[in-house]
Design a protein around this motif. Structure first.
Motif, PDB file in Angstrom:
ATOM      1  N   THR A   4       0.839  -1.233  -0.034  1.00  0.00           N
ATOM      2  CA  THR A   4      -0.052   0.027  -0.100  1.00  0.00           C
ATOM      3  C   THR A   4       0.851   1.166   0.016  1.00  0.00           C
ATOM      4  O   THR A   4       0.530   2.176  -0.692  1.00  0.00           O
ATOM      5  CB  THR A   4      -1.065  -0.047   1.348  1.00  0.00           C
ATOM      6  N   PHE A   7       2.325   1.717  -3.308  1.00  0.00           N
ATOM      7  CA  PHE A   7       1.211   2.192  -4.346  1.00  0.00           C
ATOM      8  C   PHE A   7       0.714   3.752  -3.917  1.00  0.00           C
ATOM      9  O   PHE A   7       0.700   4.689  -4.996  1.00  0.00           O
ATOM     10  CB  PHE A   7      -0.325   1.422  -4.328  1.00  0.00           C
ATOM     11  N   LEU A   8       0.671   4.079  -2.797  1.00  0.00           N
ATOM     12  CA  LEU A   8       0.344   5.609  -2.490  1.00  0.00           C
ATOM     13  C   LEU A   8       1.599   6.439  -2.890  1.00  0.00           C
ATOM     14  O   LEU A   8       1.236   7.783  -3.199  1.00  0.00           O
ATOM     15  CB  LEU A   8       0.334   5.740  -0.871  1.00  0.00           C
ATOM     16  N   THR A  52      -9.337   2.516  -5.169  1.00  0.00           N
ATOM     17  CA  THR A  52      -7.899   1.863  -4.599  1.00  0.00           C
ATOM     18  C   THR A  52      -7.244   2.721  -3.657  1.00  0.00           C
ATOM     19  O   THR A  52      -6.600   2.342  -2.748  1.00  0.00           O
ATOM     20  CB  THR A  52      -7.091   1.495  -6.174  1.00  0.00           C
ATOM     21  N   THR A  53      -7.346   3.985  -4.095  1.00  0.00           N
ATOM     22  CA  THR A  53      -6.339   5.074  -3.134  1.00  0.00           C
ATOM     23  C   THR A  53      -6.752   5.087  -1.969  1.00  0.00           C
ATOM     24  O   THR A  53      -6.411   5.039  -0.893  1.00  0.00           O
ATOM     25  CB  THR A  53      -6.227   6.321  -3.840  1.00  0.00           C
ATOM     26  N   ILE A  55      -8.789   2.889  -0.464  1.00  0.00           N
ATOM     27  CA  ILE A  55      -8.814   1.649   0.296  1.00  0.00           C
ATOM     28  C   ILE A  55      -7.224   1.415   1.094  1.00  0.00           C
ATOM     29  O   ILE A  55      -7.146   1.275   1.998  1.00  0.00           O
ATOM     30  CB  ILE A  55      -9.339   0.547  -0.496  1.00  0.00           C
ATOM     31  N   SER A  56      -6.415   1.964   0.058  1.00  0.00           N
ATOM     32  CA  SER A  56      -4.889   1.886   0.393  1.00  0.00           C
ATOM     33  C   SER A  56      -4.715   2.718   1.596  1.00  0.00           C
ATOM     34  O   SER A  56      -3.946   2.486   2.614  1.00  0.00           O
ATOM     35  CB  SER A  56      -4.014   2.325  -0.924  1.00  0.00           C
ATOM     36  N   ILE A  57      -5.090   3.933   1.535  1.00  0.00           N
ATOM     37  CA  ILE A  57      -4.972   4.927   2.743  1.00  0.00           C
ATOM     38  C   ILE A  57      -5.570   4.170   4.089  1.00  0.00           C
ATOM     39  O   ILE A  57      -4.880   4.090   5.109  1.00  0.00           O
ATOM     40  CB  ILE A  57      -5.478   6.269   2.337  1.00  0.00           C
ATOM     41  N   PHE A  59      -6.259   0.946   4.585  1.00  0.00           N
ATOM     42  CA  PHE A  59      -5.553  -0.270   5.243  1.00  0.00           C
ATOM     43  C   PHE A  59      -4.271   0.247   5.587  1.00  0.00           C
ATOM     44  O   PHE A  59      -3.686  -0.418   6.731  1.00  0.00           O
ATOM     45  CB  PHE A  59      -5.461  -1.272   3.705  1.00  0.00           C
ATOM     46  N   HIS A  60      -3.433   1.150   5.025  1.00  0.00           N
ATOM     47  CA  HIS A  60      -2.131   1.363   5.529  1.00  0.00           C
ATOM     48  C   HIS A  60      -2.090   2.158   6.684  1.00  0.00           C
ATOM     49  O   HIS A  60      -1.328   1.870   7.487  1.00  0.00           O
ATOM     50  CB  HIS A  60      -1.567   2.577   4.488  1.00  0.00           C
ATOM     51  N   ASP A  63      -3.733  -0.779   9.378  1.00  0.00           N
ATOM     52  CA  ASP A  63      -2.237  -1.920   9.546  1.00  0.00           C
ATOM     53  C   ASP A  63      -1.429  -1.112  10.374  1.00  0.00           C
ATOM     54  O   ASP A  63      -0.758  -1.766  11.146  1.00  0.00           O
ATOM     55  CB  ASP A  63      -2.004  -2.327   8.241  1.00  0.00           C
TER      56      ASP A  63
END
Lengths: 269, 255
Positions: A4, A7-8, A52-53, A55-57, A59-60, A63
Protein backbone atom coordinates in the motif's frame (compact mmCIF):
# COMPACT_ATOMS: atom_id res chain seq x y z
CA UNK A 1 2.26 -1.88 4.57
CA UNK A 2 4.89 -2.10 1.86
CA UNK A 3 2.47 -2.71 -1.02
CA UNK A 4 0.00 0.00 0.00
CA UNK A 5 2.89 2.34 0.79
CA UNK A 6 4.44 1.92 -2.65
CA UNK A 7 1.04 2.27 -4.33
CA UNK A 8 0.49 5.51 -2.42
CA UNK A 9 3.90 6.70 -3.65
CA UNK A 10 2.68 6.31 -7.23
CA UNK A 11 -0.49 8.17 -6.24
CA UNK A 12 1.68 11.02 -4.94
CA UNK A 13 3.37 11.34 -8.33
CA UNK A 14 0.04 11.54 -10.14
CA UNK A 15 -1.39 14.00 -7.64
CA UNK A 16 1.70 16.18 -7.81
CA UNK A 17 1.70 16.28 -11.62
CA UNK A 18 -1.94 17.36 -11.53
CA UNK A 19 -1.26 20.03 -8.94
CA UNK A 20 1.74 21.42 -10.80
CA UNK A 21 -0.73 22.76 -13.39
CA UNK A 22 -1.56 25.43 -10.80
CA UNK A 23 1.74 27.10 -11.72
CA UNK A 24 0.17 27.97 -15.06
CA UNK A 25 -1.88 31.01 -14.18
CA UNK A 26 -4.24 33.11 -16.20
CA UNK A 27 -7.35 32.09 -18.09
CA UNK A 28 -5.51 29.25 -19.85
CA UNK A 29 -4.19 27.78 -16.61
CA UNK A 30 -7.57 28.04 -14.97
CA UNK A 31 -9.26 26.34 -17.89
CA UNK A 32 -6.66 23.55 -18.07
CA UNK A 33 -6.95 22.89 -14.33
CA UNK A 34 -10.74 22.80 -14.35
CA UNK A 35 -10.80 20.55 -17.40
CA UNK A 36 -8.34 18.29 -15.59
CA UNK A 37 -10.61 18.30 -12.53
CA UNK A 38 -13.57 17.34 -14.70
CA UNK A 39 -11.60 14.50 -16.26
CA UNK A 40 -10.51 13.26 -12.83
CA UNK A 41 -14.11 13.08 -11.61
CA UNK A 42 -15.70 11.65 -14.76
CA UNK A 43 -13.29 8.99 -15.98
CA UNK A 44 -14.12 5.41 -14.99
CA UNK A 45 -10.46 4.37 -14.72
CA UNK A 46 -9.74 7.31 -12.48
CA UNK A 47 -12.74 6.27 -10.37
CA UNK A 48 -11.30 2.78 -9.93
CA UNK A 49 -7.91 4.28 -9.17
CA UNK A 50 -9.33 6.71 -6.63
CA UNK A 51 -11.22 3.99 -4.76
CA UNK A 52 -8.04 1.90 -4.74
CA UNK A 53 -6.31 4.92 -3.23
CA UNK A 54 -8.96 5.39 -0.52
CA UNK A 55 -8.75 1.70 0.38
CA UNK A 56 -4.94 1.84 0.39
CA UNK A 57 -4.90 4.84 2.71
CA UNK A 58 -7.35 3.14 5.08
CA UNK A 59 -5.49 -0.17 5.02
CA UNK A 60 -2.11 1.53 5.42
CA UNK A 61 -3.40 3.52 8.39
CA UNK A 62 -5.27 0.72 10.14
CA UNK A 63 -2.46 -1.79 9.60
CA UNK A 64 0.00 0.83 10.83
CA UNK A 65 -1.99 1.43 14.00
CA UNK A 66 -2.28 -2.32 14.66
CA UNK A 67 1.46 -2.82 14.16
CA UNK A 68 2.30 0.16 16.37
CA UNK A 69 -0.04 -1.19 19.04
CA UNK A 70 1.58 -4.65 18.90
CA UNK A 71 5.02 -3.09 18.98
CA UNK A 72 4.15 -1.07 22.07
CA UNK A 73 2.94 -4.26 23.73
CA UNK A 74 6.18 -6.08 22.85
CA UNK A 75 8.08 -3.88 25.33
CA UNK A 76 5.88 -3.34 28.41
CA UNK A 77 8.73 -2.00 30.58
CA UNK A 78 10.84 0.68 28.98
CA UNK A 79 14.51 1.38 29.52
CA UNK A 80 15.43 3.96 32.13
CA UNK A 81 18.08 5.23 29.74
CA UNK A 82 18.07 4.53 26.02
CA UNK A 83 20.14 6.04 23.23
CA UNK A 84 18.38 5.02 20.00
CA UNK A 85 20.10 7.79 18.04
CA UNK A 86 23.27 5.70 18.27
CA UNK A 87 21.89 3.04 15.99
CA UNK A 88 18.92 4.29 13.97
CA UNK A 89 17.43 7.32 12.26
CA UNK A 90 14.76 9.47 13.87
CA UNK A 91 12.40 9.13 10.89
CA UNK A 92 12.57 5.33 10.97
CA UNK A 93 11.60 5.26 14.64
CA UNK A 94 8.77 7.78 14.26
CA UNK A 95 6.80 6.27 11.38
CA UNK A 96 3.60 5.82 13.40
CA UNK A 97 3.68 9.38 14.70
CA UNK A 98 4.53 10.80 11.26
CA UNK A 99 1.81 8.66 9.70
CA UNK A 100 -0.75 9.87 12.23
CA UNK A 101 0.06 13.49 11.44
CA UNK A 102 -0.25 12.74 7.72
CA UNK A 103 -3.61 11.05 8.31
CA UNK A 104 -4.91 14.15 10.12
CA UNK A 105 -3.59 16.24 7.24
CA UNK A 106 -5.38 14.03 4.68
CA UNK A 107 -8.66 14.51 6.59
CA UNK A 108 -8.36 18.31 6.67
CA UNK A 109 -7.06 18.36 3.11
CA UNK A 110 -10.06 16.41 1.84
CA UNK A 111 -12.44 18.55 3.89
CA UNK A 112 -10.94 21.69 2.34
CA UNK A 113 -10.99 20.60 -1.29
CA UNK A 114 -12.54 17.22 -2.02
CA UNK A 115 -15.56 17.64 0.25
CA UNK A 116 -16.19 21.25 -0.79
CA UNK A 117 -16.05 20.35 -4.45
CA UNK A 118 -18.13 17.22 -4.16
CA UNK A 119 -20.57 17.28 -1.27
CA UNK A 120 -20.75 20.81 0.09
CA UNK A 121 -24.36 21.88 0.74
CA UNK A 122 -23.88 25.15 -1.13
CA UNK A 123 -23.49 24.42 -4.84
CA UNK A 124 -19.99 24.73 -6.17
CA UNK A 125 -19.64 27.75 -8.51
CA UNK A 126 -18.95 26.84 -12.12
CA UNK A 127 -16.15 28.03 -14.38
CA UNK A 128 -17.17 31.41 -15.78
CA UNK A 129 -15.49 33.86 -18.10
CA UNK A 130 -16.11 37.58 -18.35
CA UNK A 131 -16.13 38.86 -21.89
CA UNK A 132 -16.96 42.16 -23.46
CA UNK A 133 -17.76 42.78 -27.08
CA UNK A 134 -15.11 44.77 -29.02
CA UNK A 135 -15.53 48.46 -28.39
CA UNK A 136 -18.06 47.88 -25.66
CA UNK A 137 -17.60 48.56 -21.95
CA UNK A 138 -20.32 46.17 -20.91
CA UNK A 139 -19.14 42.84 -19.65
CA UNK A 140 -20.97 39.61 -20.10
CA UNK A 141 -20.59 36.58 -17.92
CA UNK A 142 -20.49 33.19 -19.68
CA UNK A 143 -20.24 29.56 -18.58
CA UNK A 144 -17.58 27.49 -20.26
CA UNK A 145 -19.14 24.15 -21.20
CA UNK A 146 -17.52 20.75 -21.58
CA UNK A 147 -18.01 20.95 -25.34
CA UNK A 148 -15.88 24.09 -25.41
CA UNK A 149 -18.78 26.41 -26.20
CA UNK A 150 -20.10 29.17 -23.96
CA UNK A 151 -23.52 29.76 -22.45
CA UNK A 152 -24.84 32.94 -20.84
CA UNK A 153 -25.04 32.77 -17.06
CA UNK A 154 -28.27 34.73 -16.99
CA UNK A 155 -31.53 32.96 -17.54
CA UNK A 156 -30.06 29.50 -17.04
CA UNK A 157 -30.06 27.35 -13.90
CA UNK A 158 -27.61 24.79 -12.57
CA UNK A 159 -28.78 21.35 -11.56
CA UNK A 160 -26.91 18.32 -10.19
CA UNK A 161 -23.75 20.32 -9.59
CA UNK A 162 -22.62 21.00 -13.14
CA UNK A 163 -25.57 20.61 -15.50
CA UNK A 164 -26.86 23.79 -17.09
CA UNK A 165 -30.59 23.87 -17.73
CA UNK A 166 -32.95 26.20 -19.55
CA UNK A 167 -35.61 26.61 -16.84
CA UNK A 168 -38.68 27.31 -19.01
CA UNK A 169 -38.42 24.07 -20.93
CA UNK A 170 -36.44 22.12 -18.29
CA UNK A 171 -33.91 21.13 -20.93
CA UNK A 172 -30.23 20.45 -20.36
CA UNK A 173 -28.36 22.80 -22.64
CA UNK A 174 -24.83 22.06 -21.53
CA UNK A 175 -22.50 21.02 -18.77
CA UNK A 176 -20.07 23.31 -17.01
CA UNK A 177 -16.84 22.80 -15.10
CA UNK A 178 -16.66 23.14 -11.33
CA UNK A 179 -14.31 26.01 -10.67
CA UNK A 180 -11.75 24.02 -8.70
CA UNK A 181 -9.02 26.40 -9.77
CA UNK A 182 -10.64 29.41 -8.09
CA UNK A 183 -11.48 27.29 -5.02
CA UNK A 184 -7.81 26.30 -4.71
CA UNK A 185 -6.14 29.64 -5.37
CA UNK A 186 -8.66 31.43 -3.10
CA UNK A 187 -7.82 28.97 -0.33
CA UNK A 188 -4.20 30.08 -0.58
CA UNK A 189 -4.94 33.80 -0.60
CA UNK A 190 -6.13 34.89 -4.06
CA UNK A 191 -9.25 37.03 -4.13
CA UNK A 192 -11.75 35.26 -6.36
CA UNK A 193 -14.89 36.96 -5.04
CA UNK A 194 -16.21 37.43 -8.55
CA UNK A 195 -16.01 33.71 -9.12
CA UNK A 196 -17.68 33.05 -5.78
CA UNK A 197 -14.55 32.46 -3.73
CA UNK A 198 -13.43 35.31 -1.47
CA UNK A 199 -9.79 35.08 -0.38
CA UNK A 200 -9.16 32.83 2.62
CA UNK A 201 -8.32 35.15 5.50
CA UNK A 202 -6.23 32.40 7.08
CA UNK A 203 -4.28 31.77 3.87
CA UNK A 204 -0.91 32.25 5.56
CA UNK A 205 -1.82 29.71 8.24
CA UNK A 206 -3.00 27.33 5.50
CA UNK A 207 0.32 27.68 3.66
CA UNK A 208 2.35 27.13 6.85
CA UNK A 209 0.34 24.09 7.95
CA UNK A 210 0.41 22.64 4.44
CA UNK A 211 4.17 23.04 4.28
CA UNK A 212 4.60 21.44 7.71
CA UNK A 213 2.45 18.52 6.58
CA UNK A 214 4.71 18.12 3.54
CA UNK A 215 7.76 18.17 5.82
CA UNK A 216 6.15 15.38 7.81
CA UNK A 217 5.47 13.48 4.59
CA UNK A 218 9.10 13.98 3.62
CA UNK A 219 10.33 12.34 6.83
CA UNK A 220 7.80 9.52 6.39
CA UNK A 221 9.02 8.85 2.86
CA UNK A 222 12.68 9.26 3.85
CA UNK A 223 12.39 5.95 5.66
CA UNK A 224 9.26 4.50 4.09
CA UNK A 225 10.28 4.33 0.44
CA UNK A 226 13.32 2.06 0.78
CA UNK A 227 11.82 0.30 3.80
CA UNK A 228 8.96 -0.95 1.61
CA UNK A 229 11.45 -2.66 -0.69
CA UNK A 230 13.23 -4.27 2.27
CA UNK A 231 9.91 -5.59 3.61
CA UNK A 232 9.19 -7.17 0.25
CA UNK A 233 12.62 -8.79 0.30
CA UNK A 234 13.94 -6.66 -2.57
CA UNK A 235 17.51 -6.21 -1.44
CA UNK A 236 20.53 -6.71 -3.60
CA UNK A 237 24.04 -5.25 -3.59
CA UNK A 238 23.47 -4.04 -7.17
CA UNK A 239 20.05 -2.44 -6.77
CA UNK A 240 19.64 -1.46 -3.13
CA UNK A 241 21.96 1.58 -3.24
CA UNK A 242 19.95 2.79 -6.25
CA UNK A 243 16.61 2.19 -4.49
CA UNK A 244 17.86 4.05 -1.42
CA UNK A 245 19.06 6.96 -3.54
CA UNK A 246 15.75 7.16 -5.40
CA UNK A 247 13.93 6.94 -2.05
CA UNK A 248 15.84 9.89 -0.60
CA UNK A 249 15.32 11.90 -3.78
CA UNK A 250 11.63 11.04 -3.81
CA UNK A 251 11.29 11.99 -0.13
CA UNK A 252 12.79 15.41 -0.77
CA UNK A 253 11.48 16.33 -4.23
CA UNK A 254 7.86 15.17 -4.06
CA UNK A 255 6.89 16.98 -0.82
CA UNK A 256 8.94 19.97 -1.96
CA UNK A 257 6.98 20.01 -5.22
CA UNK A 258 3.69 19.88 -3.34
CA UNK A 259 4.70 22.61 -0.87
CA UNK A 260 6.01 24.90 -3.61
CA UNK A 261 2.49 25.33 -5.04
CA UNK A 262 0.71 26.97 -2.06
CA UNK A 263 3.84 29.03 -1.37
CA UNK A 264 3.84 30.20 -5.01
CA UNK A 265 0.10 30.91 -4.88
CA UNK A 266 0.41 32.83 -1.63
CA UNK A 267 3.17 35.10 -2.90
CA UNK A 268 1.46 35.73 -6.24
CA UNK A 269 -1.91 36.57 -4.69
CA UNK B 1 47.77 1.86 25.88
CA UNK B 2 48.68 2.84 29.35
CA UNK B 3 46.47 1.31 31.98
CA UNK B 4 44.92 3.55 34.59
CA UNK B 5 42.24 3.35 37.23
CA UNK B 6 38.95 5.20 37.11
CA UNK B 7 36.17 5.80 39.62
CA UNK B 8 32.65 5.33 38.32
CA UNK B 9 29.04 5.63 39.40
CA UNK B 10 26.65 2.88 38.40
CA UNK B 11 22.88 2.85 38.12
CA UNK B 12 21.88 -0.80 37.96
CA UNK B 13 18.49 -2.49 37.70
CA UNK B 14 17.80 -4.60 40.81
CA UNK B 15 14.88 -7.02 40.88
CA UNK B 16 14.56 -9.81 43.47
CA UNK B 17 12.70 -12.25 41.22
CA UNK B 18 10.44 -12.48 38.19
CA UNK B 19 7.40 -11.25 40.10
CA UNK B 20 9.05 -8.55 42.19
CA UNK B 21 8.94 -4.90 41.26
CA UNK B 22 12.44 -3.75 40.42
CA UNK B 23 14.15 -0.40 40.54
CA UNK B 24 17.37 1.32 39.58
CA UNK B 25 19.98 1.29 42.38
CA UNK B 26 23.00 3.57 42.53
CA UNK B 27 26.49 2.24 43.32
CA UNK B 28 29.90 3.81 43.53
CA UNK B 29 32.92 1.83 42.47
CA UNK B 30 36.48 3.11 42.81
CA UNK B 31 39.75 1.94 41.30
CA UNK B 32 38.43 0.20 38.24
CA UNK B 33 41.25 -0.70 35.86
CA UNK B 34 40.58 0.56 32.33
CA UNK B 35 42.03 -2.75 31.14
CA UNK B 36 39.30 -4.75 32.81
CA UNK B 37 36.27 -5.92 30.90
CA UNK B 38 32.79 -4.73 31.77
CA UNK B 39 32.00 -8.07 33.37
CA UNK B 40 35.21 -7.95 35.43
CA UNK B 41 34.09 -4.54 36.65
CA UNK B 42 30.76 -6.10 37.70
CA UNK B 43 32.72 -8.89 39.46
CA UNK B 44 34.62 -6.19 41.32
CA UNK B 45 31.37 -4.50 42.29
CA UNK B 46 29.90 -7.82 43.46
CA UNK B 47 32.99 -8.44 45.58
CA UNK B 48 32.44 -5.04 47.15
CA UNK B 49 28.75 -5.86 47.75
CA UNK B 50 29.59 -9.23 49.30
CA UNK B 51 32.12 -7.58 51.62
CA UNK B 52 29.35 -5.17 52.63
CA UNK B 53 27.12 -8.22 53.28
CA UNK B 54 24.79 -7.20 50.48
CA UNK B 55 23.18 -9.31 47.77
CA UNK B 56 25.48 -9.43 44.71
CA UNK B 57 24.08 -8.47 41.33
CA UNK B 58 22.93 -11.35 39.14
CA UNK B 59 24.05 -11.14 35.51
CA UNK B 60 24.49 -13.68 32.72
CA UNK B 61 27.97 -14.70 31.55
CA UNK B 62 29.75 -17.82 30.44
CA UNK B 63 32.64 -17.98 27.96
CA UNK B 64 33.78 -14.38 28.41
CA UNK B 65 35.32 -14.38 24.94
CA UNK B 66 32.39 -13.29 22.82
CA UNK B 67 31.21 -16.60 21.42
CA UNK B 68 28.63 -18.06 23.77
CA UNK B 69 26.02 -15.30 23.63
CA UNK B 70 25.26 -15.48 27.35
CA UNK B 71 26.25 -11.97 28.39
CA UNK B 72 23.72 -9.29 27.66
CA UNK B 73 23.21 -5.91 29.40
CA UNK B 74 21.86 -2.64 28.08
CA UNK B 75 24.71 -0.28 28.94
CA UNK B 76 24.30 3.48 28.68
CA UNK B 77 21.35 3.13 26.36
CA UNK B 78 22.87 0.55 24.00
CA UNK B 79 22.94 -3.23 23.85
CA UNK B 80 26.42 -4.49 24.88
CA UNK B 81 27.42 -0.86 25.49
CA UNK B 82 28.86 1.84 23.27
CA UNK B 83 31.41 -0.27 21.37
CA UNK B 84 30.59 -1.94 18.03
CA UNK B 85 30.76 -5.62 17.11
CA UNK B 86 31.52 -6.73 20.66
CA UNK B 87 29.65 -8.52 23.40
CA UNK B 88 29.59 -7.11 26.92
CA UNK B 89 32.42 -9.43 27.98
CA UNK B 90 34.56 -7.92 25.20
CA UNK B 91 33.71 -4.36 26.21
CA UNK B 92 36.54 -2.68 28.07
CA UNK B 93 36.32 -0.09 30.81
CA UNK B 94 38.62 2.16 28.77
CA UNK B 95 35.49 3.05 26.83
CA UNK B 96 34.29 4.97 29.89
CA UNK B 97 35.48 8.17 31.50
CA UNK B 98 36.57 8.79 35.06
CA UNK B 99 33.60 9.89 37.15
CA UNK B 100 31.08 8.73 34.53
CA UNK B 101 27.65 7.45 35.51
CA UNK B 102 26.90 4.19 33.74
CA UNK B 103 23.37 2.83 33.36
CA UNK B 104 23.09 -0.96 33.34
CA UNK B 105 19.75 -2.55 32.54
CA UNK B 106 18.48 -5.96 31.45
CA UNK B 107 17.13 -6.57 27.93
CA UNK B 108 13.62 -5.14 27.82
CA UNK B 109 11.05 -7.17 25.92
CA UNK B 110 7.81 -8.92 26.75
CA UNK B 111 9.30 -12.10 25.30
CA UNK B 112 12.40 -11.76 27.54
CA UNK B 113 10.99 -11.58 31.09
CA UNK B 114 13.43 -10.61 33.84
CA UNK B 115 14.30 -13.54 36.12
CA UNK B 116 16.48 -11.63 38.55
CA UNK B 117 18.38 -8.33 38.41
CA UNK B 118 20.03 -8.26 34.97
CA UNK B 119 19.20 -11.84 34.01
CA UNK B 120 16.42 -12.38 31.48
CA UNK B 121 14.79 -15.55 30.21
CA UNK B 122 15.78 -15.94 26.56
CA UNK B 123 14.17 -19.37 26.09
CA UNK B 124 11.81 -17.80 23.53
CA UNK B 125 14.78 -17.97 21.15
CA UNK B 126 15.17 -21.68 21.86
CA UNK B 127 11.51 -22.29 21.05
CA UNK B 128 11.83 -20.39 17.76
CA UNK B 129 14.91 -22.46 16.91
CA UNK B 130 13.07 -25.68 17.78
CA UNK B 131 10.21 -24.70 15.49
CA UNK B 132 12.36 -24.98 12.38
CA UNK B 133 16.05 -24.33 12.88
CA UNK B 134 17.17 -27.82 11.94
CA UNK B 135 17.82 -30.05 8.94
CA UNK B 136 16.96 -33.68 8.34
CA UNK B 137 19.91 -35.97 7.81
CA UNK B 138 20.26 -39.48 6.53
CA UNK B 139 20.93 -41.78 9.48
CA UNK B 140 21.09 -45.02 7.52
CA UNK B 141 24.76 -45.34 8.30
CA UNK B 142 25.86 -44.27 4.84
CA UNK B 143 25.58 -40.54 5.58
CA UNK B 144 27.21 -38.47 2.88
CA UNK B 145 30.09 -36.28 3.98
CA UNK B 146 28.83 -32.67 4.01
CA UNK B 147 31.99 -31.60 2.17
CA UNK B 148 31.02 -33.85 -0.74
CA UNK B 149 28.07 -31.58 -1.57
CA UNK B 150 29.18 -28.80 -3.92
CA UNK B 151 28.16 -25.36 -2.60
CA UNK B 152 29.10 -22.07 -4.26
CA UNK B 153 31.71 -20.24 -2.20
CA UNK B 154 29.51 -17.14 -2.11
CA UNK B 155 26.56 -19.03 -0.64
CA UNK B 156 28.76 -20.86 1.86
CA UNK B 157 30.21 -17.52 3.01
CA UNK B 158 26.76 -15.94 3.38
CA UNK B 159 25.50 -18.96 5.31
CA UNK B 160 28.54 -18.81 7.54
CA UNK B 161 28.04 -15.11 8.23
CA UNK B 162 24.42 -15.81 9.22
CA UNK B 163 25.55 -18.75 11.36
CA UNK B 164 27.78 -16.38 13.33
CA UNK B 165 24.66 -15.31 15.27
CA UNK B 166 25.18 -16.26 18.92
CA UNK B 167 21.55 -15.68 19.91
CA UNK B 168 22.40 -13.09 22.54
CA UNK B 169 19.26 -11.05 21.95
CA UNK B 170 20.94 -7.67 21.39
CA UNK B 171 18.78 -7.24 18.27
CA UNK B 172 15.58 -7.54 20.31
CA UNK B 173 16.96 -5.30 23.04
CA UNK B 174 17.99 -2.57 20.57
CA UNK B 175 14.87 -2.66 18.44
CA UNK B 176 12.36 0.09 19.17
CA UNK B 177 9.68 -2.60 18.59
CA UNK B 178 11.46 -5.42 20.46
CA UNK B 179 11.41 -7.39 17.22
CA UNK B 180 13.41 -10.60 16.84
CA UNK B 181 13.64 -10.42 13.04
CA UNK B 182 17.43 -10.27 12.87
CA UNK B 183 17.86 -13.36 15.03
CA UNK B 184 15.17 -15.37 13.24
CA UNK B 185 16.35 -14.25 9.81
CA UNK B 186 19.92 -15.30 10.61
CA UNK B 187 18.71 -18.73 11.64
CA UNK B 188 16.47 -19.04 8.57
CA UNK B 189 19.15 -17.73 6.18
CA UNK B 190 21.88 -19.99 7.48
CA UNK B 191 19.88 -23.01 6.34
CA UNK B 192 18.03 -21.46 3.40
CA UNK B 193 21.35 -20.76 1.68
CA UNK B 194 22.53 -24.36 1.79
CA UNK B 195 21.28 -27.40 -0.13
CA UNK B 196 20.91 -29.31 3.16
CA UNK B 197 18.29 -26.82 4.25
CA UNK B 198 16.08 -27.08 1.17
CA UNK B 199 14.00 -30.02 2.41
CA UNK B 200 12.30 -28.09 5.22
CA UNK B 201 12.70 -24.63 3.69
CA UNK B 202 9.00 -23.84 3.37
CA UNK B 203 7.85 -25.14 6.75
CA UNK B 204 10.91 -23.74 8.47
CA UNK B 205 10.29 -20.10 7.70
CA UNK B 206 6.53 -20.35 8.32
CA UNK B 207 6.93 -22.13 11.66
CA UNK B 208 9.78 -19.99 12.92
CA UNK B 209 7.97 -16.74 12.05
CA UNK B 210 4.75 -18.03 13.60
CA UNK B 211 6.58 -18.97 16.81
CA UNK B 212 8.32 -15.58 16.83
CA UNK B 213 4.92 -13.86 16.72
CA UNK B 214 3.45 -16.17 19.36
CA UNK B 215 6.31 -15.42 21.73
CA UNK B 216 5.28 -11.75 21.71
CA UNK B 217 8.14 -10.13 19.82
CA UNK B 218 7.31 -6.92 17.96
CA UNK B 219 7.18 -6.28 14.22
CA UNK B 220 10.09 -5.18 12.06
CA UNK B 221 9.93 -1.60 10.84
CA UNK B 222 13.39 -1.66 9.25
CA UNK B 223 15.02 0.88 11.55
CA UNK B 224 18.26 -1.09 11.24
CA UNK B 225 19.18 -0.67 14.92
CA UNK B 226 19.59 -4.45 15.33
CA UNK B 227 22.32 -4.75 12.70
CA UNK B 228 24.22 -1.79 14.17
CA UNK B 229 24.18 -3.24 17.69
CA UNK B 230 24.71 -6.90 16.72
CA UNK B 231 28.01 -8.13 18.21
CA UNK B 232 28.40 -10.49 15.24
CA UNK B 233 27.46 -7.87 12.62
CA UNK B 234 24.59 -9.91 11.20
CA UNK B 235 23.40 -8.03 8.13
CA UNK B 236 19.93 -6.74 7.23
CA UNK B 237 20.38 -8.82 4.05
CA UNK B 238 19.20 -11.73 6.16
CA UNK B 239 15.91 -10.01 7.03
CA UNK B 240 15.25 -9.35 3.35
CA UNK B 241 16.11 -12.96 2.56
CA UNK B 242 13.71 -14.20 5.24
CA UNK B 243 11.00 -11.89 3.88
CA UNK B 244 11.53 -13.45 0.45
CA UNK B 245 11.47 -16.96 1.90
CA UNK B 246 8.35 -16.13 3.88
CA UNK B 247 6.48 -14.60 0.92
CA UNK B 248 7.39 -17.57 -1.25
CA UNK B 249 6.31 -20.04 1.44
CA UNK B 250 3.13 -18.19 2.41
CA UNK B 251 1.97 -17.98 -1.22
CA UNK B 252 2.65 -21.63 -1.99
CA UNK B 253 1.70 -23.30 1.31
CA UNK B 254 -1.57 -25.21 1.43
CA UNK B 255 -2.68 -24.12 4.87
Amino acid sequence: MALTGLFLCTFLIGHLLGNLQLFAGGEEGKRAFNEYGYFMSHNIFIKVLSYTTYISILFHAIDGFLLAFQNKKARPVNYAYSKPSANSGLASRSMALLGSIILIFICTHMANFWWKAKYSSTPMPLHRVEVSAPGSEQKQSLYLTTTGSFLPTEGLVIKHGTQIYAPEVNLKVGEGYKDLHSLTVAFFGHDKSEEGFPANEFALLAVVLYSLAMLTLSFHLWHGFSSAFQSLGVRHPKYTPFIQMVGKGFAVLVPLGFASIPIFLYFTR
Amino acid sequence: MASKNININLKIWRQKNANAKGNMETYKLDNVSTDSSFLEMLDQLNEQLINERKEPIAFDHDCREGICGMCSLYINGEAHGPDRAVTTCQLHMRKFKDGETIYVEPWRAKAFPVIKDLVVDRSAFDRIQQAGGFVSVNTSGRTMDANAIPIPKHDADKAFEAAACIGCGACVASCVNASAMLFVSAKVSQLALLPQGKVEARDRVLNMVRTMDEEGFGNCTNTGACAVECPKEISLDNIARMNREFLKAAITSEA
